[in-house]
Design a protein around this motif. Structure first.
Motif, short mmCIF file in Angstrom:
data_model
loop_
_atom_site.label_atom_id
_atom_site.label_comp_id
_atom_site.label_asym_id
_atom_site.label_seq_id
_atom_site.Cartn_x
_atom_site.Cartn_y
_atom_site.Cartn_z
N GLU A 126 -50.62 24.57 -3.77
CA GLU A 126 -51.53 25.05 -4.80
C GLU A 126 -52.57 23.96 -5.05
O GLU A 126 -52.21 22.79 -5.17
CB GLU A 126 -50.78 25.35 -6.10
N ASN A 180 -54.45 29.29 -4.88
CA ASN A 180 -53.15 29.34 -4.22
C ASN A 180 -53.33 29.83 -2.78
O ASN A 180 -54.13 30.73 -2.52
CB ASN A 180 -52.20 30.29 -4.95
N HIS A 206 -47.98 30.96 2.09
CA HIS A 206 -47.03 30.02 2.69
C HIS A 206 -47.11 30.08 4.21
O HIS A 206 -47.54 31.08 4.80
CB HIS A 206 -45.61 30.34 2.21
N HIS A 221 -49.38 21.18 -6.29
CA HIS A 221 -47.98 21.58 -6.26
C HIS A 221 -47.64 22.08 -4.86
O HIS A 221 -48.41 22.81 -4.23
CB HIS A 221 -47.71 22.69 -7.28
N HIS A 263 -44.77 24.09 -2.65
CA HIS A 263 -43.57 24.92 -2.58
C HIS A 263 -42.95 24.75 -1.19
O HIS A 263 -43.66 24.82 -0.18
CB HIS A 263 -43.92 26.38 -2.82
N HIS A 264 -41.62 24.58 -1.17
CA HIS A 264 -40.91 24.36 0.09
C HIS A 264 -39.79 25.39 0.28
O HIS A 264 -39.06 25.68 -0.67
CB HIS A 264 -40.21 23.00 0.13
N ARG A 288 -41.68 24.68 -16.13
CA ARG A 288 -42.84 23.91 -15.73
C ARG A 288 -42.92 22.53 -16.38
O ARG A 288 -43.90 21.82 -16.19
CB ARG A 288 -44.12 24.71 -16.01
N PRO A 322 -38.98 28.31 -8.74
CA PRO A 322 -39.68 29.47 -9.31
C PRO A 322 -38.83 30.74 -9.25
O PRO A 322 -37.89 30.85 -8.44
CB PRO A 322 -40.92 29.60 -8.41
N ARG A 375 -37.18 29.01 -3.10
CA ARG A 375 -37.96 27.84 -2.71
C ARG A 375 -37.88 26.79 -3.80
O ARG A 375 -37.46 27.07 -4.93
CB ARG A 375 -39.42 28.22 -2.44
N GLU A 398 -40.23 23.80 -5.70
CA GLU A 398 -41.60 23.36 -5.95
C GLU A 398 -41.61 21.91 -6.42
O GLU A 398 -40.97 21.55 -7.41
CB GLU A 398 -42.24 24.25 -7.02
N ASN A 399 -42.34 21.08 -5.68
CA ASN A 399 -42.56 19.69 -6.07
C ASN A 399 -43.85 19.66 -6.89
O ASN A 399 -44.94 19.91 -6.37
CB ASN A 399 -42.68 18.82 -4.83
N ARG A 400 -43.74 19.31 -8.18
CA ARG A 400 -44.89 19.34 -9.09
C ARG A 400 -45.51 17.96 -9.29
O ARG A 400 -46.41 17.81 -10.13
CB ARG A 400 -44.47 19.94 -10.44
#
Length: 453
Positions: A142, A216, A219, A263, A265-266, A334, A341, A349, A351-353
């Protein structure tokens, strides 16, 4: 290169050139900060060349253009690298005055080995670690950024841009369609440029800052997504300048506004089955899901110097300002640095923020994936899931770049994943950059210390 090389271009590039004569090709490669370096050549010359040369010193430069002493045993002789095009990355440069393509190149040494500190090669190395284990990593970035008023004086504070209404962009209008409409002409050009380049935008929203937007992306493959972010930064800047404003990807451009994150997402697929390894056949979360989170918790402090690469990056980690201050993990939360999420089982998944939008996308994604990979290999358990407001707790990440670099330089396991030679060069260049910054006397110091101490 074959005479009919344009026939093998990606579909979007062929469509862009249909009925037109290609004038120029920009042969580019991302450096450590993520700046496009390279050469622009006539299309006829590009058709005749299989590679071109640039000195390896492009990877030793700080963001200011100074040099880190990272050349190694040979000394600073500026050896030529061999740069070969990845034609799958060929895409339009639709803001130019003529018909131009951009092509990302990969860097090799004279022995045909990948240059280990080229950011795209670093990410490819990490992706290969996964594939060697029978896994396929999948990411979705993102992108947050600000549209700001033109600013040609570094001594002046950055101001929000003027919207369509003639009023400055308003803050605290997250998800407001009216706020998005204020930037309509810029957004229209972003969409047009993205379409010409063959990029699919999953959505554009107004974020909490004045003039802050988020894009966004769908993926997919980590290298392809990093290429897109690299290209997007350039196209967004070009779209903004058409409308008398700047696009900035600084982590914290305006003091009282939220910062801008990237951010990530993995998820991870089993190569043989194509199934997400974070869930089992019954849709329940697996041990690898827990291990991946533990890898982020255990190794992300050491990787922070890569995903938060500048002194300004650390101004983003402020309580209650839409950025994490620790590495707690939580579901649909968050306030935590690591978020799971809401999703169906197949889309589970992590998410690394923590990553800032100022990071090099190749290196940011590589570092995040490397931490998750180490977690999968080491098979440790994460801390218990955090419930509630994570801002209530204490921060557990470095607060300044110097501290982050200390941790990075000691992180031998992370170095093995990213590449020891990359780690050596990166550390030297970032130290040089940090020392440059420490020589600057800030307005705060002049205001409060000049007559008071």
């Amino acid at each position: 290169m074959a005479e009919d090389w344009t026939e093998a271009l990606p579909e979007a590039a062929r469509a862009y050139l249909e009925g037109r004569r290609l004038d120029e090709v920009e042969c580019i490669i991302p450096d450590l900060p993520g700046i496009a370096r390279g050469k622009a050549v006539p299309a006829s010359k590009f058709a005749r060349q299989d590679y071109f040369h640039l000195p390896d010193s492009i990877f030793y430069q700080t963001i200011t253009g100074e040099w880190g002493e990272a050349a190694g045993d040979d000394g600073f002789i500026e050896k030529d690298m061999i740069l070969r095009p990845d034609m799958d990355t060929a895409t339009a440069a639709p803001w130019t005055g003529d018909w131009t393509l951009q092509v990302i190149h990969d860097a090799f040494d004279r022995n045909n080995e990948p240059v280990p500190y080229s950011p795209r090669n670093v990410l490819k190395r990490v992706v290969q670690l996964y594939r060697d284990k029978g896994w396929e990593p999948v990411v979705a970035p993102e992108m947050e950024f600000f549209l700001v008023a033109r600013n040609i004086d570094p001594a002046k504070e950055i101001q929000p841009m003027m919207g369509r209404s003639g009023r400055p962009a308003a803050a605290r209008q997250a998800y407001s369609m009216t706020a998005v409409d204020e930037f309509g002409p810029v957004i229209d050009d972003i969409y047009d440029f993205a379409e010409a380049q063959g990029f699919e935008i999953d959505g554009i929203t107004q974020e909490g800052g004045a003039g802050q937007l988020e894009i966004n992306l769908q993926h997919g493959d980590p290298v392809r997504l990093a290429d897109e972010v690299f290209y997007f930064k350039r196209l967004i800047r070009e779209a903004a300048m058409r409308h008398e404003c700047y696009a900035t990807f600084m982590a914290k451009p305006i003091a009282d506004e939220p910062g801008s994150a990237m951010h990530i997402h993995h998820s991870v697929l089993d190569v043989k089955t194509g199934e997400n390894i974070f869930v089992d056949a019954d849709g329940e979360e697996t041990a690898p899901f827990q291990h991946f989170i533990a890898g982020l918790q255990n190794h992300m402090p050491s990787a922070l110097a890569v995903i938060a690469p500048y002194v300004n990056s650390y101004r983003r980690y402020v309580k209650d300002h839409a950025a994490p201050i620790n590495l707690e993990w939580g579901r649909d939360n968050r306030t935590t640095g690591i978020r799971v999420p809401l999703s169906g089982p197949k889309s589970r998944r992590v998410e690394n923020r923590l990553a800032g939008m100022d990071c090099n996308p190749y290196l940011g994604i590589a570092a995040s994936l490397a931490c998750g990979y180490l977690g999968l290999i080491q098979q440790k358990d994460p801390l218990p899931e955090f419930k509630g407001d994570a801002y209530v707790g204490e921060g557990d990440i470095p607060q300044v770049l110097g501290q982050a670099l200390d941790l990075f330089e000691e992180a031998t396991e992370l170095h093995e994943a990213l590449g020891p030679e990359f780690a050596r060069v990166y550390s030297i260049v970032k130290r040089a950059e940090y020392e440059e910054f420490l020589q600057v006397i800030s307005p705060w110091e002049r205001e409060h210390l000049l007559m008071n101490v």
